[in-house]
Motif scaffolding. Structure first.
Motif, PDB file in Angstrom:
ATOM      1  N   THR A   1      -2.057   8.456  -0.946  1.00  0.00           N
ATOM      2  CA  THR A   1      -1.361   7.246  -0.510  1.00  0.00           C
ATOM      3  C   THR A   1      -1.869   6.753   0.848  1.00  0.00           C
ATOM      4  OG1 THR A   1       0.422   8.452   0.641  1.00  0.00           O
ATOM      5  CG2 THR A   1       0.712   8.050  -1.714  1.00  0.00           C
ATOM      6  N   VAL A   2      -2.752   7.517   1.463  1.00  0.00           N
ATOM      7  CA  VAL A   2      -3.319   7.152   2.765  1.00  0.00           C
ATOM      8  C   VAL A   2      -4.741   6.641   2.551  1.00  0.00           C
ATOM      9  CG1 VAL A   2      -3.957   7.991   5.054  1.00  0.00           C
ATOM     10  CG2 VAL A   2      -1.921   8.903   3.909  1.00  0.00           C
ATOM     11  N   PRO A   3      -5.026   5.386   2.867  1.00  0.00           N
ATOM     12  CA  PRO A   3      -6.341   4.803   2.572  1.00  0.00           C
ATOM     13  C   PRO A   3      -7.522   5.655   3.039  1.00  0.00           C
ATOM     14  CG  PRO A   3      -4.840   3.090   3.288  1.00  0.00           C
ATOM     15  CD  PRO A   3      -4.103   4.387   3.461  1.00  0.00           C
ATOM     16  N   ALA A   4      -7.476   6.170   4.265  1.00  0.00           N
ATOM     17  CA  ALA A   4      -8.605   6.924   4.790  1.00  0.00           C
ATOM     18  C   ALA A   4      -8.785   8.275   4.104  1.00  0.00           C
ATOM     19  CB  ALA A   4      -8.437   7.137   6.294  1.00  0.00           C
ATOM     20  N   LEU A   5      -7.752   8.751   3.412  1.00  0.00           N
ATOM     21  CA  LEU A   5      -7.816  10.061   2.754  1.00  0.00           C
ATOM     22  C   LEU A   5      -7.932   9.967   1.236  1.00  0.00           C
ATOM     23  CD1 LEU A   5      -5.018  11.938   4.774  1.00  0.00           C
ATOM     24  CD2 LEU A   5      -7.473  11.802   5.271  1.00  0.00           C
ATOM     25  N   LYS A   6      -7.695   8.798   0.694  1.00  0.00           N
ATOM     26  CA  LYS A   6      -7.747   8.630  -0.754  1.00  0.00           C
ATOM     27  C   LYS A   6      -9.148   8.942  -1.276  1.00  0.00           C
ATOM     28  CE  LYS A   6      -6.639   5.458  -4.503  1.00  0.00           C
ATOM     29  NZ  LYS A   6      -6.138   4.105  -4.870  1.00  0.00           N
ATOM     30  N   ASP A   7      -9.209   9.865  -2.245  1.00  0.00           N
ATOM     31  CA  ASP A   7     -10.480  10.286  -2.859  1.00  0.00           C
ATOM     32  C   ASP A   7     -11.488  10.763  -1.815  1.00  0.00           C
ATOM     33  OD1 ASP A   7      -9.489   9.586  -5.395  1.00  0.00           O
ATOM     34  OD2 ASP A   7     -10.157   7.518  -5.160  1.00  0.00           O
ATOM     35  N   ASN A   8     -10.991  11.243  -0.695  1.00  0.00           N
ATOM     36  CA  ASN A   8     -11.862  11.751   0.374  1.00  0.00           C
ATOM     37  C   ASN A   8     -12.196  13.208   0.066  1.00  0.00           C
ATOM     38  OD1 ASN A   8     -12.802  12.935   2.851  1.00  0.00           O
ATOM     39  ND2 ASN A   8     -11.946  11.194   3.967  1.00  0.00           N
ATOM     40  N   LYS A   9     -13.393  13.454  -0.442  1.00  0.00           N
ATOM     41  CA  LYS A   9     -13.778  14.788  -0.898  1.00  0.00           C
ATOM     42  C   LYS A   9     -13.833  15.796   0.248  1.00  0.00           C
ATOM     43  CE  LYS A   9     -14.075  13.520  -5.142  1.00  0.00           C
ATOM     44  NZ  LYS A   9     -12.999  13.941  -6.078  1.00  0.00           N
ATOM     45  N   ALA A  10     -14.277  15.348   1.403  1.00  0.00           N
ATOM     46  CA  ALA A  10     -14.351  16.258   2.550  1.00  0.00           C
ATOM     47  C   ALA A  10     -12.953  16.741   2.931  1.00  0.00           C
ATOM     48  CB  ALA A  10     -15.022  15.566   3.736  1.00  0.00           C
TER      49      ALA A  10
ATOM     50  N   GLN B   1      14.068  13.168   8.655  1.00  0.00           N
ATOM     51  CA  GLN B   1      15.089  12.155   8.942  1.00  0.00           C
ATOM     52  C   GLN B   1      14.704  11.324  10.161  1.00  0.00           C
ATOM     53  OE1 GLN B   1      18.998  13.821   9.551  1.00  0.00           O
ATOM     54  NE2 GLN B   1      19.851  11.893  10.311  1.00  0.00           N
ATOM     55  N   PHE B   2      14.195  11.987  11.197  1.00  0.00           N
ATOM     56  CA  PHE B   2      13.774  11.277  12.401  1.00  0.00           C
ATOM     57  C   PHE B   2      12.629  10.318  12.090  1.00  0.00           C
ATOM     58  CE2 PHE B   2      10.816  10.890  15.948  1.00  0.00           C
ATOM     59  CZ  PHE B   2      11.645  10.425  16.957  1.00  0.00           C
ATOM     60  N   GLU B   3      11.628  10.812  11.351  1.00  0.00           N
ATOM     61  CA  GLU B   3      10.464   9.985  11.027  1.00  0.00           C
ATOM     62  C   GLU B   3      10.861   8.781  10.190  1.00  0.00           C
ATOM     63  OE1 GLU B   3       7.297  10.054  11.807  1.00  0.00           O
ATOM     64  OE2 GLU B   3       7.096  11.950  12.895  1.00  0.00           O
TER      65      GLU B   3
ATOM     66  N   HIS C   1       8.770  14.355   0.884  1.00  0.00           N
ATOM     67  CA  HIS C   1       9.247  15.531   1.617  1.00  0.00           C
ATOM     68  C   HIS C   1      10.207  16.350   0.758  1.00  0.00           C
ATOM     69  CE1 HIS C   1      11.021  17.951   4.909  1.00  0.00           C
ATOM     70  NE2 HIS C   1       9.815  17.813   5.406  1.00  0.00           N
ATOM     71  N   PRO C   2       9.955  17.661   0.641  1.00  0.00           N
ATOM     72  CA  PRO C   2      10.815  18.508  -0.204  1.00  0.00           C
ATOM     73  C   PRO C   2      12.179  18.758   0.424  1.00  0.00           C
ATOM     74  CG  PRO C   2       9.183  19.847   0.940  1.00  0.00           C
ATOM     75  CD  PRO C   2       8.831  18.416   1.230  1.00  0.00           C
ATOM     76  N   GLU C   3      13.161  18.967  -0.439  1.00  0.00           N
ATOM     77  CA  GLU C   3      14.496  19.324   0.032  1.00  0.00           C
ATOM     78  C   GLU C   3      14.452  20.707   0.684  1.00  0.00           C
ATOM     79  OE1 GLU C   3      17.253  17.579  -0.005  1.00  0.00           O
ATOM     80  OE2 GLU C   3      16.427  15.831  -1.042  1.00  0.00           O
ATOM     81  N   GLU C   4      15.280  20.893   1.697  1.00  0.00           N
ATOM     82  CA  GLU C   4      15.283  22.170   2.408  1.00  0.00           C
ATOM     83  C   GLU C   4      15.610  23.329   1.470  1.00  0.00           C
ATOM     84  OE1 GLU C   4      17.302  24.161   6.418  1.00  0.00           O
ATOM     85  OE2 GLU C   4      18.002  22.246   5.641  1.00  0.00           O
ATOM     86  N   SER C   5      16.522  23.103   0.519  1.00  0.00           N
ATOM     87  CA  SER C   5      16.932  24.157  -0.403  1.00  0.00           C
ATOM     88  C   SER C   5      16.131  24.145  -1.698  1.00  0.00           C
ATOM     89  CB  SER C   5      18.422  24.009  -0.728  1.00  0.00           C
ATOM     90  OG  SER C   5      18.680  22.735  -1.318  1.00  0.00           O
TER      91      SER C   5
ATOM     92  N   GLU D   1      -0.754   8.567   9.732  1.00  0.00           N
ATOM     93  CA  GLU D   1      -0.315   7.999   8.455  1.00  0.00           C
ATOM     94  C   GLU D   1       0.026   9.099   7.460  1.00  0.00           C
ATOM     95  OE1 GLU D   1      -2.600   4.782   6.736  1.00  0.00           O
ATOM     96  OE2 GLU D   1      -3.444   4.291   8.706  1.00  0.00           O
ATOM     97  N   TYR D   2      -0.755  10.152   7.472  1.00  0.00           N
ATOM     98  CA  TYR D   2      -0.509  11.276   6.553  1.00  0.00           C
ATOM     99  C   TYR D   2       0.793  11.982   6.924  1.00  0.00           C
ATOM    100  CZ  TYR D   2      -1.559  15.451   3.741  1.00  0.00           C
ATOM    101  OH  TYR D   2      -1.521  16.487   2.820  1.00  0.00           O
ATOM    102  N   LYS D   3       1.016  12.176   8.201  1.00  0.00           N
ATOM    103  CA  LYS D   3       2.253  12.814   8.659  1.00  0.00           C
ATOM    104  C   LYS D   3       3.469  11.981   8.238  1.00  0.00           C
ATOM    105  CE  LYS D   3       3.243  13.023  13.156  1.00  0.00           C
ATOM    106  NZ  LYS D   3       4.636  12.590  13.425  1.00  0.00           N
ATOM    107  N   THR D   4       3.365  10.670   8.391  1.00  0.00           N
ATOM    108  CA  THR D   4       4.445   9.785   7.976  1.00  0.00           C
ATOM    109  C   THR D   4       4.714   9.907   6.482  1.00  0.00           C
ATOM    110  OG1 THR D   4       3.979   8.212   9.757  1.00  0.00           O
ATOM    111  CG2 THR D   4       5.190   7.379   7.853  1.00  0.00           C
ATOM    112  N   ALA D   5       3.645   9.977   5.706  1.00  0.00           N
ATOM    113  CA  ALA D   5       3.792  10.104   4.249  1.00  0.00           C
ATOM    114  C   ALA D   5       4.446  11.437   3.870  1.00  0.00           C
ATOM    115  CB  ALA D   5       2.426   9.975   3.576  1.00  0.00           C
ATOM    116  N   MET D   6       4.051  12.507   4.549  1.00  0.00           N
ATOM    117  CA  MET D   6       4.618  13.826   4.248  1.00  0.00           C
ATOM    118  C   MET D   6       6.117  13.862   4.508  1.00  0.00           C
ATOM    119  SD  MET D   6       1.652  16.365   5.767  1.00  0.00           S
ATOM    120  CE  MET D   6       2.575  17.866   5.466  1.00  0.00           C
ATOM    121  N   TYR D   7       6.575  13.122   5.515  1.00  0.00           N
ATOM    122  CA  TYR D   7       7.997  13.110   5.865  1.00  0.00           C
ATOM    123  C   TYR D   7       8.800  12.058   5.098  1.00  0.00           C
ATOM    124  CZ  TYR D   7       7.459  16.317   9.831  1.00  0.00           C
ATOM    125  OH  TYR D   7       7.239  17.414  10.606  1.00  0.00           O
ATOM    126  N   SER D   8       8.150  11.282   4.283  1.00  0.00           N
ATOM    127  CA  SER D   8       8.842  10.211   3.568  1.00  0.00           C
ATOM    128  C   SER D   8       9.801  10.775   2.519  1.00  0.00           C
ATOM    129  CB  SER D   8       7.826   9.275   2.892  1.00  0.00           C
ATOM    130  OG  SER D   8       7.157   9.961   1.846  1.00  0.00           O
TER     131      SER D   8
END
Length: 271
Positions: free
Chosen positions: A198-207, A109-111, A177-181, A166-173
């Protein structure tokens, strides 16, 4: 019929009856032996099952065993165990410390509400950001999504600070983000990788993907969680600057509106 023949018939009948009784007695004996044998096997099976359950119950969980893994510190970290994560312009004089748990609904909610303002001020160089991750909600809610999500954040941090944020923001979107219950979605590597698409730097990033799948930063995630515990913070999100907690208008909880955050931040920057 003569008496002799009559007597022979009776004798034969008695003999047949005796023989049938003997056969029945043998069948009953065999049946009892089978029942006893099955009972013994059943008892042994139950005992074996109990023993197996006890052994399995005493066996360390994956995350308990991960505590003994070799520590792999993500790039862009400092400190002996790599749990000091500070990002931002070198010219920023102060640091905003953010304590968050990946599964925390209030953090989400904060994010979603204040996050864009935090990023704008951060990009403007008003302050650096220090991130401290927690995983206490795994204990409160059951599951392992906080630890697994934190490990995935470590993999993103290894790519770049920007990818991490950017990844953290996406996870909290609201989308991800999963419901608590609801289900513990962050426990699944495939779900975390799907978010990263959904994050450009991580998209299809095999490493990055391999690090998530192999749990490269699982030990780091546990160490980061321990840092959170040692800092004595009791809830998330918690914001600090110069050791003092930033609060909203109630003077207790984190500022959950842009207005409350701006007021608290301005006061902290001037202090």
């Amino acid at each position: 019929m003569s008496k002799r023949n009559s007597q022979q018939a009776k004798t034969a009948a008695r003999e047949r009856l005796r023989a049938e009784r003997e056969r029945q007695a043998k069948r009953d004996k065999v049946k009892r032996q089978v029942i006893v044998a099955c009972s013994i096997v059943g008892v042994l099976a139950i005992a074996g099952g109990i023993s197996y359950a006890v052994v399995q119950g005493n066996k360390p969980s994956y995350w308990e065993e991960a505590k003994n893994d070799k520590l792999v510190k993500p790039a862009n970290t400092t400190g002996t165990d790599g749990t000091t994560v500070v990002m931002g312009k070198s010219t920023a004089k102060k640091t905003l410390v953010m304590y968050e748990d990946p599964r925390c609904p209030v953090c989400a909610q904060f994010e979603e509400t204040v996050g864009p303002t935090v990023k704008k001020d951060f990009d403007a160089g008003k302050y650096k950001i220090q991130y401290v991750g927690a995983s206490f909600l795994d204990g409160n809610l059951g599951g392992e999504g906080s630890k697994n999500g934190l490990s995935a954040l470590g993999a993103a941090l290894n790519v770049s600070p920007e990818a991490f944020l950017e990844y953290k923001t996406a996870m909290y979107s609201t989308k991800w983000h999963p419901e608590e219950s609801g289900p513990d979605k962050f426990k699944d590597d495939s779900y975390l990788i799907k978010i990263a698409q959904t994050v450009p730097a991580l998209k299809d990033n095999k490493a990055f993907q391999n690090a998530v799948k192999k749990g490269t930063y699982d030990k780091w995630a546990l160490d980061m969680s321990e840092k959170f515990n040692k800092d004595g913070v009791t809830g998330t999100p918690t914001l600090k600057m110069d050791g003092k907690t930033l609060t909203g208008s109630d003077g207790k909880s984190a500022p959950m509106t842009v207005a409350d955050f701006t007021t608290a931040l301005d006061a902290a920057l001037k202090a």
